[in-house]
Design a protein around this motif. Structure first.
Motif, short mmCIF file in Angstrom:
data_model
loop_
_atom_site.label_atom_id
_atom_site.label_comp_id
_atom_site.label_asym_id
_atom_site.label_seq_id
_atom_site.Cartn_x
_atom_site.Cartn_y
_atom_site.Cartn_z
N PHE A 192 -29.80 -22.78 11.43
CA PHE A 192 -28.88 -21.65 11.43
C PHE A 192 -29.62 -20.34 11.16
O PHE A 192 -29.34 -19.32 11.80
CB PHE A 192 -27.78 -21.85 10.38
CG PHE A 192 -26.72 -22.82 10.79
CD1 PHE A 192 -25.60 -22.40 11.50
CD2 PHE A 192 -26.84 -24.18 10.49
CE1 PHE A 192 -24.61 -23.30 11.89
CE2 PHE A 192 -25.86 -25.08 10.88
CZ PHE A 192 -24.75 -24.64 11.58
N LEU A 193 -30.57 -20.37 10.24
CA LEU A 193 -31.29 -19.15 9.89
C LEU A 193 -32.08 -18.61 11.07
O LEU A 193 -32.17 -17.39 11.28
CB LEU A 193 -32.24 -19.43 8.71
CG LEU A 193 -32.73 -18.22 7.92
CD1 LEU A 193 -31.57 -17.50 7.25
CD2 LEU A 193 -33.74 -18.66 6.87
N ARG A 194 -32.63 -19.51 11.87
CA ARG A 194 -33.41 -19.11 13.04
C ARG A 194 -32.56 -19.02 14.31
O ARG A 194 -33.06 -18.61 15.36
CB ARG A 194 -34.56 -20.10 13.26
CG ARG A 194 -35.68 -20.02 12.22
CD ARG A 194 -36.40 -18.68 12.30
NE ARG A 194 -37.57 -18.61 11.46
CZ ARG A 194 -38.83 -18.85 11.87
NH1 ARG A 194 -39.06 -19.20 13.11
NH2 ARG A 194 -39.83 -18.73 11.03
N GLY A 195 -31.29 -19.41 14.21
CA GLY A 195 -30.41 -19.32 15.37
C GLY A 195 -30.81 -20.25 16.50
O GLY A 195 -30.67 -19.91 17.67
N VAL A 196 -31.29 -21.47 16.15
CA VAL A 196 -31.76 -22.39 17.19
C VAL A 196 -31.02 -23.72 17.15
O VAL A 196 -31.48 -24.70 17.75
CB VAL A 196 -33.28 -22.64 17.05
CG1 VAL A 196 -34.04 -21.38 17.38
CG2 VAL A 196 -33.63 -23.14 15.66
N GLY A 197 -29.91 -23.77 16.47
CA GLY A 197 -29.16 -25.00 16.43
C GLY A 197 -27.90 -24.83 15.63
O GLY A 197 -27.76 -23.86 14.88
N LYS A 198 -27.00 -25.76 15.77
CA LYS A 198 -25.74 -25.72 15.04
C LYS A 198 -25.62 -26.99 14.21
O LYS A 198 -26.60 -27.59 13.81
CB LYS A 198 -24.58 -25.56 16.02
CG LYS A 198 -24.61 -24.24 16.79
CD LYS A 198 -24.48 -23.03 15.87
CE LYS A 198 -24.47 -21.73 16.66
NZ LYS A 198 -24.38 -20.54 15.78
N THR A 199 -24.40 -27.42 14.01
CA THR A 199 -24.16 -28.53 13.09
C THR A 199 -24.85 -29.82 13.54
O THR A 199 -25.49 -30.50 12.73
CB THR A 199 -22.65 -28.77 12.94
OG1 THR A 199 -22.03 -27.55 12.51
CG2 THR A 199 -22.37 -29.87 11.94
#
Length: 281
Positions: free
Chosen positions: A165-172
């Protein structure tokens, strides 16, 4: 040579581990030097956790694996020496190129007096353009940390930080996949900074087979609200350090630009702070 402090370190590590309770979370106002550590302990914190960013800035370095093992753990050792509560250290990605180096970092961390560690899966610098380490590689690093602590005989709490989430490269889904692999490799808990949406936090708390740690700041749900979602650990990250440094900038600019001092209002009393710093461990 046997570490004479080993029994006390084991006891402290057990006490720290017991603080991670879903629904009754450990709250950590992260610290970066001995003064912030003393102040946070005096405020009533049950444990102490460093912020890698705050420590790096305090020592004149940028965050992001730029500081190096010796300087980072020197700060941890100084903090552990002045507080009575368990200390967990943020060691970024381990201050090492490979898993064997992560093990060396863990041995040094235990010698510094810490009983918890955060190890992140983010890649900094020359990561080949990839924001996160491959799952298998990060799992190997987590396993090395676990093995080093077990070999030392200390139940170190290994908190695996997942930066999807912090890097914006994946979700749950991606977060749960990584969390599961890292727990299987020997992590004790999972830290997912960058997410405070209640529905997502609940999904993570329910889907991760271990204590969930989230990072908070202005606009995030309250501690009570996060507790109700099943969170076991709440961290301020670098937020308190950022706020403290903002006071420095405001006060400096006011003094230099307008010649006034209103930004200094509300500061800690000199005698109180001096007494706290001089109290000794």
């Amino acid at each position: 040579m046997t570490n004479p402090n080993l029994p006390a370190l084991r006891e402290t590590a057990d006490a720290f581990r017991a603080l991670h309770v879903p629904g009754r979370p450990l709250v950590l106002p992260n610290v970066w030097d001995t003064a912030s550590a003393r102040i946070v302990e005096e405020a009533g914190a049950a444990a102490m956790a460093t912020t890698s960013a705050g420590v790096a800035w305090e020592l004149g370095s940028a965050d992001g694996d730029m500081l190096g093992r010796a300087r980072a753990l020197g700060a941890v050792e100084r903090i552990a020496a002045v507080v009575h509560v368990p200390v967990s250290a943020d060691v970024e990605s381990g201050y090492a190129e490979d898993a064997a180096g992560v093990a060396d970092t863990i041995r040094a961390l235990l010698a510094a007096g810490a009983v918890g560690v955060n190890i992140e899966d983010a890649l900094h610098g020359d990561g080949g353009g990839e924001p996160l380490r491959p799952i298998a590689e990060q799992a190997e690093r987590i396993a090395a940390a676990r093995a080093a602590a077990d070999e030392a005989g200390v139940p170190l709490f290994v908190n695996a930080r997942v930066d999807t989430f912090l890097r914006g490269v994946g979700k749950t889904e991606e977060t749960l996949e990584r969390a599961g692999a890292f727990l299987a490799a020997g992590a004790d808990g999972v830290f997912v900074p960058g997410v405070v949406d209640p529905a997502t936090v609940r999904a993570l708390a329910e889907g991760i087979e271990g204590p969930l740690n989230v990072m908070v700041g202005p606009g995030a749900p309250s501690v009570a609200e996060l507790a109700a979602l099943g969170v076991a650990r709440i961290s301020a990250g670098s937020g308190i350090a950022q706020a403290a440094h903002a006071v420095v900038r405001r006060a400096a600019r006011e003094l230099l630009d307008t010649g006034t001092y209103d930004s200094l209002a509300g500061g800690l009393d000199y005698a109180e702070l001096n007494a706290l710093m001089g109290a000794g461990r």
